[in-house]
Design an enzyme around this catalytic site. Structure first.
Site, PDB file in Angstrom:
ATOM      1  N   TYR A 174     -12.871  -4.968  -4.781  1.00  0.00           N
ATOM      2  CA  TYR A 174     -14.083  -4.368  -5.340  1.00  0.00           C
ATOM      3  C   TYR A 174     -15.278  -5.262  -5.026  1.00  0.00           C
ATOM      4  O   TYR A 174     -16.128  -4.930  -4.221  1.00  0.00           O
ATOM      5  CB  TYR A 174     -13.935  -4.120  -6.843  1.00  0.00           C
ATOM      6  CG  TYR A 174     -15.148  -3.442  -7.445  1.00  0.00           C
ATOM      7  CD1 TYR A 174     -15.348  -2.081  -7.280  1.00  0.00           C
ATOM      8  CD2 TYR A 174     -16.103  -4.167  -8.155  1.00  0.00           C
ATOM      9  CE1 TYR A 174     -16.469  -1.448  -7.808  1.00  0.00           C
ATOM     10  CE2 TYR A 174     -17.220  -3.556  -8.694  1.00  0.00           C
ATOM     11  CZ  TYR A 174     -17.401  -2.194  -8.521  1.00  0.00           C
ATOM     12  OH  TYR A 174     -18.510  -1.586  -9.039  1.00  0.00           O
ATOM     13  N   SER A 219       0.832  -1.209   0.000  1.00  0.00           N
ATOM     14  CA  SER A 219       0.000   0.000   0.000  1.00  0.00           C
ATOM     15  C   SER A 219       0.862   1.252   0.000  1.00  0.00           C
ATOM     16  O   SER A 219       0.589   2.213  -0.729  1.00  0.00           O
ATOM     17  CB  SER A 219      -0.930   0.000   1.214  1.00  0.00           C
ATOM     18  OG  SER A 219      -1.772  -1.134   1.193  1.00  0.00           O
ATOM     19  N   TYR A 225      -2.235 -10.943   2.405  1.00  0.00           N
ATOM     20  CA  TYR A 225      -2.315  -9.570   2.915  1.00  0.00           C
ATOM     21  C   TYR A 225      -3.760  -9.311   3.298  1.00  0.00           C
ATOM     22  O   TYR A 225      -4.623  -9.196   2.436  1.00  0.00           O
ATOM     23  CB  TYR A 225      -1.838  -8.606   1.826  1.00  0.00           C
ATOM     24  CG  TYR A 225      -1.766  -7.144   2.190  1.00  0.00           C
ATOM     25  CD1 TYR A 225      -1.958  -6.676   3.487  1.00  0.00           C
ATOM     26  CD2 TYR A 225      -1.470  -6.205   1.196  1.00  0.00           C
ATOM     27  CE1 TYR A 225      -1.866  -5.335   3.783  1.00  0.00           C
ATOM     28  CE2 TYR A 225      -1.371  -4.850   1.479  1.00  0.00           C
ATOM     29  CZ  TYR A 225      -1.569  -4.418   2.774  1.00  0.00           C
ATOM     30  OH  TYR A 225      -1.478  -3.066   3.065  1.00  0.00           O
ATOM     31  N   LYS A 280       0.252 -10.824   6.366  1.00  0.00           N
ATOM     32  CA  LYS A 280       0.330  -9.485   6.947  1.00  0.00           C
ATOM     33  C   LYS A 280      -1.065  -9.135   7.440  1.00  0.00           C
ATOM     34  O   LYS A 280      -1.999  -9.030   6.645  1.00  0.00           O
ATOM     35  CB  LYS A 280       0.816  -8.462   5.917  1.00  0.00           C
ATOM     36  CG  LYS A 280       0.813  -7.031   6.456  1.00  0.00           C
ATOM     37  CD  LYS A 280       1.241  -6.016   5.422  1.00  0.00           C
ATOM     38  CE  LYS A 280       1.128  -4.614   6.016  1.00  0.00           C
ATOM     39  NZ  LYS A 280       1.526  -3.542   5.068  1.00  0.00           N
TER      40      LYS A 280
END
Length: 303
Positions: A110, A47, A136, A165
């Site tokens: 989405y 990110s 993640y 993560k």
């Protein structure tokens, strides 16, 4: 089970010039700085690396440059997640081809997928490569949580899923991930994604953190990790109390990549703070707030 990742692994910012192109010199400076501080690996195109604002070609360029520049000094992980399974496979295969040590795959952000479709999505990606895969989990942005029970199903099926993560503010979620998944697969690595969950993740039996503040304040997270490993809990606690200020930075703007880059520059690393739209330059008043937070955390002197 795949190779073990552990310790403090920053999600490295992608340094860009004023035209939005990869700034190789600036990127190299940041990479060298982080390696010299003693980080346990580097994650690119997370990110903080602005992957979501990049084209496939731009992501491939960053992955290839970063892997080559690091030159096996520390393990390299490349973020390859996408809303598009085919694109994630293409990026994952590319990461393996350029020599990455592992990939990090966020779930599609989405559509909320049925469990069957989410299992298939991850299965297709994992089966497309032979290098370790880190999951993640960032439900605040993807809108869909990777539950411990779901993760356990994946790890049962695919031995090269090496860890996760956990970018969740729920200590209970991290605890359950460690108990259920790491309890069955001891080499499965559990990382905190939020800075201030590092110490409790370690106490629960986790493996470290992949947190944005390591870009500009690596000494704090590294100090906590090292103190914990050495049984120096008083030192770890004092550093944890400093680290607790840093998540305030992420409230200054959204997306907060501009904040992280400004913090890097304030640390004296002379790099461009340009960010890709829809992110924008940080407001001057917010820069002053940023300085105050860094001073409270002891990252900058108050003089």
């Amino acid at each position: 089970m795949a190779a073990v990742f552990r310790g403090i692994i920053p999600p490295v910012c992608t340094i860009l010039d004023e035209d939005g192109n990869l700034d190789r010199k600036g990127m190299g400076q940041l990479i060298d700085f982080l390696i010299e501080t003693g980080v346990n690996g580097l994650l690119f195109l997370g990110s903080s690396g602005e992957f979501s604002q990049m084209s496939v070609q731009e992501r491939k360029e960053v992955a290839a440059f970063a892997t080559d520049y690091v030159h096996q000094r520390v393990p390299v992980i490349i973020g390859t997640g996408s809303t598009n399974t085919r694109e994630a496979i293409e990026l994952s295969r590319h990461a393996e081809q350029v020599g990455a040590d592992g990939i990090l795959v966020v779930n599609p952000y989405y559509w909320p997928l049925s469990e069957k479709n989410l299992l298939q999505h991850y299965g297709d990606i994992v089966e497309s490569v032979s290098i370790p895969v880190l999951l993640y989990n960032f439900p605040g942005l993807t809108g869909q949580d990777l539950t411990p029970d779901f993760v356990l199903q994946l790890v049962d099926r695919y031995p090269n899923i090496a860890g996760i993560k956990e970018t969740t503010d729920e200590a209970g979620h991290i605890r359950e991930m460690i108990i259920k998944v790491k309890g069955k697969f001891p080499n499965f690595s559990v990382f905190s994604g939020y800075d201030d969950h590092l110490l409790n993740t370690l106490f629960l039996g986790g493996d470290g953190s992949i947190a944005s503040s390591v870009n500009f304040a690596p000494e704090i997270s590294l100090g906590i990790y090292q103190a914990f490993q050495n049984g120096e809990m008083e030192t770890a606690l004092k550093l944890h109390q400093r680290l607790a200020y840093l998540p305030l930075l992420y409230k200054l703007d959204s997306p907060f990549v501009n904040v992280v880059k400004e913090a890097i520059a304030l640390r004296g690393i002379d790099v461009s703070t340009y960010v890709l739209p829809p992110a924008r330059p940080l407001d001057p008043l917010k820069k002053e707030e940023l300085k105050k937070i860094l001073q409270k955390a002891g990252v900058l002197s108050s003089s």
